[in-house]
Motif scaffolding. Structure first.
Motif, PDB file in Angstrom:
ATOM      1  N   ALA A  89       0.826  -1.210   0.000  1.00  0.00           N
ATOM      2  CA  ALA A  89       0.000   0.000   0.000  1.00  0.00           C
ATOM      3  C   ALA A  89       0.863   1.264   0.000  1.00  0.00           C
ATOM      4  N   LEU A  90       1.960   1.223   0.738  1.00  0.00           N
ATOM      5  CA  LEU A  90       2.829   2.400   0.811  1.00  0.00           C
ATOM      6  C   LEU A  90       3.546   2.640  -0.517  1.00  0.00           C
ATOM      7  N   ASP A 120      12.493  -1.052   3.028  1.00  0.00           N
ATOM      8  CA  ASP A 120      11.870  -1.409   1.753  1.00  0.00           C
ATOM      9  C   ASP A 120      11.070  -0.254   1.167  1.00  0.00           C
ATOM     10  N   VAL A 121      10.358   0.501   2.026  1.00  0.00           N
ATOM     11  CA  VAL A 121       9.495   1.561   1.493  1.00  0.00           C
ATOM     12  C   VAL A 121      10.230   2.888   1.373  1.00  0.00           C
ATOM     13  N   ALA A 122      11.463   2.976   1.897  1.00  0.00           N
ATOM     14  CA  ALA A 122      12.195   4.242   1.834  1.00  0.00           C
ATOM     15  C   ALA A 122      12.476   4.639   0.385  1.00  0.00           C
ATOM     16  N   ARG A 123      12.558   3.591  -0.518  1.00  0.00           N
ATOM     17  CA  ARG A 123      12.875   3.901  -1.912  1.00  0.00           C
ATOM     18  C   ARG A 123      11.667   4.457  -2.658  1.00  0.00           C
ATOM     19  N   ALA A 124      10.467   4.471  -2.022  1.00  0.00           N
ATOM     20  CA  ALA A 124       9.238   4.864  -2.722  1.00  0.00           C
ATOM     21  C   ALA A 124       9.251   6.287  -3.292  1.00  0.00           C
ATOM     22  N   PRO A 125       9.709   7.377  -2.681  1.00  0.00           N
ATOM     23  CA  PRO A 125      10.114   7.442  -1.267  1.00  0.00           C
ATOM     24  C   PRO A 125       8.943   7.884  -0.393  1.00  0.00           C
ATOM     25  N   VAL A 126       8.748   7.206   0.715  1.00  0.00           N
ATOM     26  CA  VAL A 126       7.752   7.596   1.714  1.00  0.00           C
ATOM     27  C   VAL A 126       8.499   8.175   2.908  1.00  0.00           C
ATOM     28  N   ARG A 127       8.061   9.339   3.358  1.00  0.00           N
ATOM     29  CA  ARG A 127       8.679   9.987   4.523  1.00  0.00           C
ATOM     30  C   ARG A 127       7.795   9.752   5.742  1.00  0.00           C
ATOM     31  N   TRP A 128       8.419   9.414   6.836  1.00  0.00           N
ATOM     32  CA  TRP A 128       7.706   9.214   8.097  1.00  0.00           C
ATOM     33  C   TRP A 128       8.203  10.275   9.097  1.00  0.00           C
ATOM     34  N   VAL A 129       7.269  10.916   9.724  1.00  0.00           N
ATOM     35  CA  VAL A 129       7.615  11.846  10.808  1.00  0.00           C
ATOM     36  C   VAL A 129       6.693  11.514  11.987  1.00  0.00           C
ATOM     37  N   ALA A 130       7.280  11.281  13.137  1.00  0.00           N
ATOM     38  CA  ALA A 130       6.488  10.917  14.314  1.00  0.00           C
ATOM     39  C   ALA A 130       6.942  11.743  15.506  1.00  0.00           C
TER      40      ALA A 130
END
Length: 869
Positions: A89-90, A120-130
């Motif tokens: 999904a990501l 694995d999803v970092a190449r999407a690239p999806v950024r995560w901020v928490a």
């Protein structure tokens, strides 16, 4: 806010209230501005107990509707494992920014999987901020996985720093609409510890206790804790605690001052084994709600401590106080905080042995009198509740009433004294008279003029109240500025310490001694020693106050020394008078504004006008005439006693702004007012001002008449004013050295500087001394008067030091005067220049600073953008 390159996961960390959610909104806005899609998730404490809750929330938001699972645990029997489904999904949403607020509440299953799939999803690239609240200790597995990601350059922690002192001050000024004074700033910094949300909450919690005077904000009750609403976010960690841990936290909030002995005492209070208490304390530490240090345990933050203590029931709070007191007195615990024991005795009350507790509270309350009226009021109240002797209880109630007056709690004082006077048979004559006077002062301070007038007529102040004694009636007449009548009524009063005190006050104000019938007072057998000592101290402080008002600093200091008192123990209004005369103007101005903000000037009624004058005189000398005028008008509007004491500053203000006619009228009206009221205090200053104003307009006969009418000197300050008036009226250079000698003798920097200026202006003698006056005024920050002395130095060929400093000071003065809204004519008068010169100086100032108009410059000065010192 831009995304740091190379970091698919950023963890924003910090304690409650540091601004984590606000920082996360910054990331959201930055992503939206870049056109990146955003997915936001906010977690709560209960979410951590639902396996796969976070993963389910994300899948629910990212999966197309036909196959969308419910948030929470993934649908049983799903063919695809959660990690695989979430990864797919990501990847289907390249460029997505996922924002997770309060990730400390994420369920362990979701956290483990999400950290595992990040590479694995970092190449999407999806950024995560928490955002992660510091304190709760992370599970070992996720902590280790996060550390590996950091090492691999895929994640980083970004601690949010607390506000700096300057940032806190700027935020406070915006929230309050004024600059906080040092005491308020200190209280708010201690409460917030640099966390914006805590600072905002504290300002809201103190909203009803903050008063603004002359653009400065003051806290009227420094002992009060800010009131936070029950649902406030800062208190959320308390609400999320398990019941047993919450009970330990509440007990810790009371007992933490006992440091190393706290665990054993909590175990005693809650009937728990000590190891269980240690386990709960460790849980509080792991949640970031308590801190363990080398001396013991403490609640982590002031808001949490206040919330925990406030959540205690009345009996629970009293029982904890009793345990603390018994442990300290029994030698089982040690406390380094001097106010902790009497505070806990006050709270425990009748759960303790009353008589020893009462005696301890009395001793602490007596020691705190003057030094800490807040503490004295609490402890006297506790002593009164523990006493079964009517006389002793009355004494404690009156001592508390005196402390309450010094705290601005006027209605409380009046109500307490009315209750006391309702039981007249239980009161001795001295104690009853004291209660009457305290009720009268409370009424005046509460601005109940009708009650004061009834007392002055000899009528009961309230329905069912007693008829006032002659001393109380005379005091009411003095409050109404009817000093001659007050002297007449007092002369028929029986001798007492109160009558002596009032007689000394009337004599100092009117210049005529008052003979009290029967001679000096003697301490009666029914007068408690503490009551007598308080009256003696009160008499000394009244005499100090009157000497300081009259300008007799040396005499005021002698009164303090004779009474074994120091300036540091004086209330703010008296400290303001001393510091003003002694040349400590920064402190004097702050004390005077605080006294006005908290209405303490109403209790110190002979000094009320002078305290307004203190602030006005300092502000005028520093280039703020409009602010000075506002304070003078404030005192007039409040019908303050002895209003003629305002006139020297008011007249000088008019003179400096170029209206000598208004200055002369101000002095003339004040002299008439003083004569009508039969008062003498301050008239010597008015006569000196009348003399100088007459000479300035070329009316030598009027100047000689004013100097001749000056009252006979009663002190060195009075002698100086009389000699100066005679020197000016006759332009008598032969008196110059005498005048200068007297000015040096009184030890007041401002008086010495102004005397030097007068000697040179009216006799032409000793121009070389202008440099000394210039330095004295510089130390006071009196840049307006300094500019006038600087002009005199140039006129007499005396070198003005520091050209760069002079130019900068002139610019600061001009900016301040512009911000005050002065016209060009007034600017020219204040700076002793022409209107054309003012226009040129303003043009150069605008060019240098970039402001295009007076309005822009004034706004910049008022909001602090253009600093002028």
């Amino acid at each position: 806010m831009t995304h740091p390159a190379g970091y698919p996961l950023t963890l924003l960390t910090g304690p409650p209230g540091i601004g984590r959610s606000r920082a996360l909104r910054g990331w959201r806005d930055a992503a939206a501005a870049e056109g990146r899609p955003v997915l936001e998730v906010r977690l709560s404490a209960e979410d951590r107990h639902e396996p796969w809750y976070l993963a389910g929330r994300l899948l629910a938001a990212l999966t197309p509707p036909p196959s969308r699972p419910a948030a929470g645990r993934p649908r049983p029997g799903a063919a695809e494992p959660p990690a695989v489904a979430l990864t797919r999904a990501l990847r289907a949403h390249p460029g997505l920014t996922v924002l997770v607020d309060d990730v400390q509440w994420a369920d362990p299953e979701s956290v483990t999987e999400l950290l595992g799939l990040l590479p694995d999803v970092a190449r999407a690239p999806v950024r995560w901020v928490a955002t992660l609240r510091t304190g709760p200790r992370p599970a070992p597995g996720p902590a280790a996985a996060f550390a590996r990601l950091c090492t691999a350059g895929l994640a980083r922690a970004e601690p949010l720093r607390p506000l700096t002192a300057a940032e806190s001050d700027a935020l406070l000024s915006r929230l309050l609409g004024a600059t906080p004074n040092d005491a308020l700033r200190t209280v708010l910094r201690r409460f917030s510890r640099g966390r914006p949300a805590a600072l905002i909450a504290a300002v809201e919690g103190y909203r009803d206790l903050v008063r603004v005077v002359d653009r400065r904000a003051y806290l009227t009750d420094p002992t009060a804790a800010p009131r936070l609403p029950d649902g406030h976010g800062l208190l959320r960690p308390v609400r999320d605690l398990p019941p047993g841990t919450r009970a330990v936290a509440r007990a810790l909030s009371v007992l933490e001052a006992l440091e190393a002995d706290v665990p054993a005492l909590i175990a005693l209070a809650l009937d728990l084994p000590v190891p269980d208490v240690h386990a709960h304390l460790a849980a509080l530490r792991d949640e970031g709600l308590a801190r363990e240090h080398r001396h013991g345990w403490r609640i982590a933050t002031a808001p949490l401590a206040a919330a925990l203590t406030g959540a205690l029931g009345p009996f629970e709070r009293r029982r904890l106080a009793r345990i603390a007191v018994e442990a300290i007195l029994g030698g089982e615990a040690v406390c380094g905080h001097p106010g902790f024991l009497p505070d806990q005795i006050t709270i425990a009350g009748t759960l303790l042995d009353p008589e020893p507790a009462r005696l301890l509270l009395r001793a602490h309350a007596i020691a705190a009198t003057g030094r800490s009226p807040e503490a004295a009021a609490r402890w006297w109240a506790g002593a009164a509740r523990l006493s079964d002797d009517p006389g002793d209880r009355a004494e404690a109630d009156q001592a508390r009433a005196v402390a309450d007056l010094l705290l601005g709690r006027y209605e409380a004082t009046r109500a307490a004294m009315r209750r006391q006077l309702a039981d007249r048979a239980a009161l001795s004559p001295m104690v009853r008279q004291e209660a009457e006077q305290l009720a009268l002062i409370g009424a005046r301070a509460a601005r109940d003029t009708d009650e004061v007038r009834r007392t002055a007529r000899g009528e009961p102040a309230w329905p069912g109240g007693p008829e006032p004694s002659p001393v109380t009636r005379a005091g009411a007449l003095a409050l109404l500025n009817r000093w001659t009548e007050a002297a007449r009524v007092l002369s028929g009063a029986p001798p007492s310490l109160a009558a002596e005190n009032l007689a000394a006050q009337i004599a100092a104000v009117t210049g005529d001694p008052v003979e009290v019938r029967g001679g000096p007072a003697r301490r009666g057998p029914d007068a408690p020693r503490a009551w007598t000592r308080r009256h003696r101290t009160g008499t000394a402080m009244t005499r100090f106050r009157l000497a300081a008002i009259a300008g007799d600093l040396a005499g005021a200091e002698r009164v303090l020394a004779d009474a074994d008192l120091t300036v540091d123990v004086l209330p703010e209004p008296d400290r303001a008078l001393h510091r003003w005369r002694a040349g400590r103007w920064d402190e004097a101005l702050d004390d005077a504004r605080f006294s006005v903000a908290t209405d303490l000037t109403l209790v110190f009624h002979p000094a009320q006008c002078t305290l307004h004058r203190v602030a006005a005189e300092v502000l005028l000398a520093r280039g703020w005439p409009a602010r000075a005028r506002a304070l003078l008008e404030n005192a007039r509007a409040d019908a303050a006693p002895l209003p003629h004491l305002l006139a020297p500053a008011a007249a000088e203000l008019e003179w400096i702004l170029g209206d000598p006619g208004a200055a002369a009228r101000t002095v003339r009206d004040a002299l008439a007012e003083a004569a009508a009221q039969g008062v003498l205090i301050g008239v010597d200053e008015l006569r000196l001002a009348a003399t100088e104003l007459a000479m300035a307009r070329g009316d030598a006969p009027a100047a000689k008449e004013a100097a001749l009418a000056a009252p006979a000197p009663g002190s060195t300050a009075g002698e100086l004013r009389a000699a100066t008036a005679a020197m000016i009226a006759h332009r008598d250079a032969g008196r110059a050295d005498t005048v200068l000698t007297l000015a040096r003798r009184i030890g007041q920097p401002y008086e010495l500087a102004r005397t030097i200026e007068r000697v040179v202006r009216w006799t032409g003698r000793r121009p070389e001394l202008l440099a000394e006056a210039y330095d004295l005024l510089g130390a006071l920050g009196a840049i307006l008067h300094r500019s006038r002395v600087r002009q005199a130095m140039r006129d007499h060929g005396v070198t003005v030091p520091g050209r760069a400093e002079t130019l900068a000071e002139s610019e600061r003065l001009l900016a301040a005067l512009v911000a005050e809204g002065l016209s060009n004519r007034e600017l020219a008068a204040a700076t002793q220049s022409s209107e054309k010169s003012v226009e040129g100086r303003l043009s150069r100032l605008f060019t240098r600073t970039g402001y295009r108009s007076r309005v822009e410059l004034a706004a910049a000065v008022l909001n602090g953008e253009h600093r002028i010192g």
